[in-house]
Design a protein around this motif. Sequence first.
Motif, PDB file in Angstrom:
ATOM      1  N   SER A 104       0.671  -1.046  -0.322  1.00  0.00           N
ATOM      2  CA  SER A 104       0.157  -0.082   0.007  1.00  0.00           C
ATOM      3  C   SER A 104       0.930   1.144  -0.090  1.00  0.00           C
ATOM      4  N   GLY A 107       2.426   1.787  -3.147  1.00  0.00           N
ATOM      5  CA  GLY A 107       1.466   2.108  -4.105  1.00  0.00           C
ATOM      6  C   GLY A 107       1.136   3.210  -4.298  1.00  0.00           C
ATOM      7  N   ASP A 112       2.786   4.557  -7.560  1.00  0.00           N
ATOM      8  CA  ASP A 112       2.902   3.409  -8.446  1.00  0.00           C
ATOM      9  C   ASP A 112       1.046   3.107  -8.765  1.00  0.00           C
ATOM     10  N   GLU A 113       0.893   3.231  -9.800  1.00  0.00           N
ATOM     11  CA  GLU A 113      -0.686   3.054  -9.892  1.00  0.00           C
ATOM     12  C   GLU A 113      -0.663   1.522 -10.815  1.00  0.00           C
ATOM     13  N   ILE A 115       0.262  -0.813  -8.802  1.00  0.00           N
ATOM     14  CA  ILE A 115       0.274  -2.152  -7.524  1.00  0.00           C
ATOM     15  C   ILE A 115      -1.736  -1.567  -7.389  1.00  0.00           C
ATOM     16  N   PHE A 116      -2.448  -0.663  -8.029  1.00  0.00           N
ATOM     17  CA  PHE A 116      -3.234  -1.152  -8.215  1.00  0.00           C
ATOM     18  C   PHE A 116      -4.418  -1.986  -9.518  1.00  0.00           C
ATOM     19  N   SER A 312       9.499   2.259  -7.116  1.00  0.00           N
ATOM     20  CA  SER A 312       8.838   1.579  -8.369  1.00  0.00           C
ATOM     21  C   SER A 312       8.917   1.834  -9.506  1.00  0.00           C
TER      22      SER A 312
END
Length: 382
Positions: A104, A107, A112-113, A115-116, A312
């Motif tokens: 989390s 992200g 770091d998009e 991750i989602f 990231s």
Amino acid sequence: MVTAKTQYNLKNAREYFEEHLCVGDYYDEGQRVAGEWVGMGAVRLGLAGKVRADDFLRLCENQHPGTGEKLTQRQNTTRTEGDKNTANRRIFYDFTFSPPKSVSLVGFLGNDERIFEAHARAVQAALKNFEAFAATRARVGGVRNERLTGNFVAAQFTHDTSRALDPHLHTHCIVFNATFDAVENRWKALENYELLRARKFAENIYYHEFARDLKAFGYRIRNRSRGDFEIEGVSEEICRRFSKRDAEIDAALAKLLADHPELGGANIAELRAKLATEKRTRKQKDLSRDELRQLWEAQLSKSEHSSLRQLSEQPKHDVKEEKRVNVSEAVQWAEEHLFDRNSVVLECQVWQEALFAWTRRAINSALNSTDRNPTTGASRAN
């Protein structure tokens, strides 16, 4: 991890939907969390795409969302215990999927998009396999058994923060107490025993899929003795700093045990879960997303923030080049491993152990160390 909570109270179920599930984690005028329907049972009921309040609340009341007719046969909502009435009907089960804290943090604070997106993919993979364990009660020859149905009606809602407003990516999967029994050609109550036994299996799949994506992004995995994992490069101290909700529950547990030493022999995990529910407070909604991000960044030094951003930016890694055992070899290993110690095992345990064997070679190469526990970060059930 994957946690599970059963909702019995209809009033609380409505409030949970209206005040938590579909409400955002920060203030924005008109901002709502758009839930999505999942599961073959939802498809059978004609539910797809975004969750509408009317459909959700009708299911809470055991009604067909399209017609309003009673969905399953059982309708009694209370039972008498002594001189009190107690909630008796299970309305839904809340299975919540959460990545390790470092994930989390990278992200949200490392921006770091990916991750989602990886979290969403991992949840979907876990739910697809989890649904196969949906079952209902059946009487065959006068004996009550469980019959697998392989379908449930579920709605998922993804949130960004903990109740202490720390970064906390998590998805609530609300599984309603209904499944379609093709043998009897009708909707029946969901037998929760099989799903609860398979929860660790779903957790394993979630961890496996997520860890594989993280490695492909260039992250290195640090396994933990309790069975989960963290991203290498995010310190334990930073993880604790952004785990205020855990600290609140730990403090409440310590006080409870100090006030009631006779509870020292109780199940600590169950006590902690109960406190988490009892001490639940409503999230603050008076901060915008930008203000919330400023609050988070103010808790990091310049070097810590820079370190998270650099993590990231690791070069991508092609996981397809890694050698893996095939599925049949993994299942064979799992059967030999389990039946060496047990005469009877659950099917989900076989698949859980097979998943461990199937992935350990791939993820282990990311550890760059031979003295660490060679797992994916996926927990192995005891």
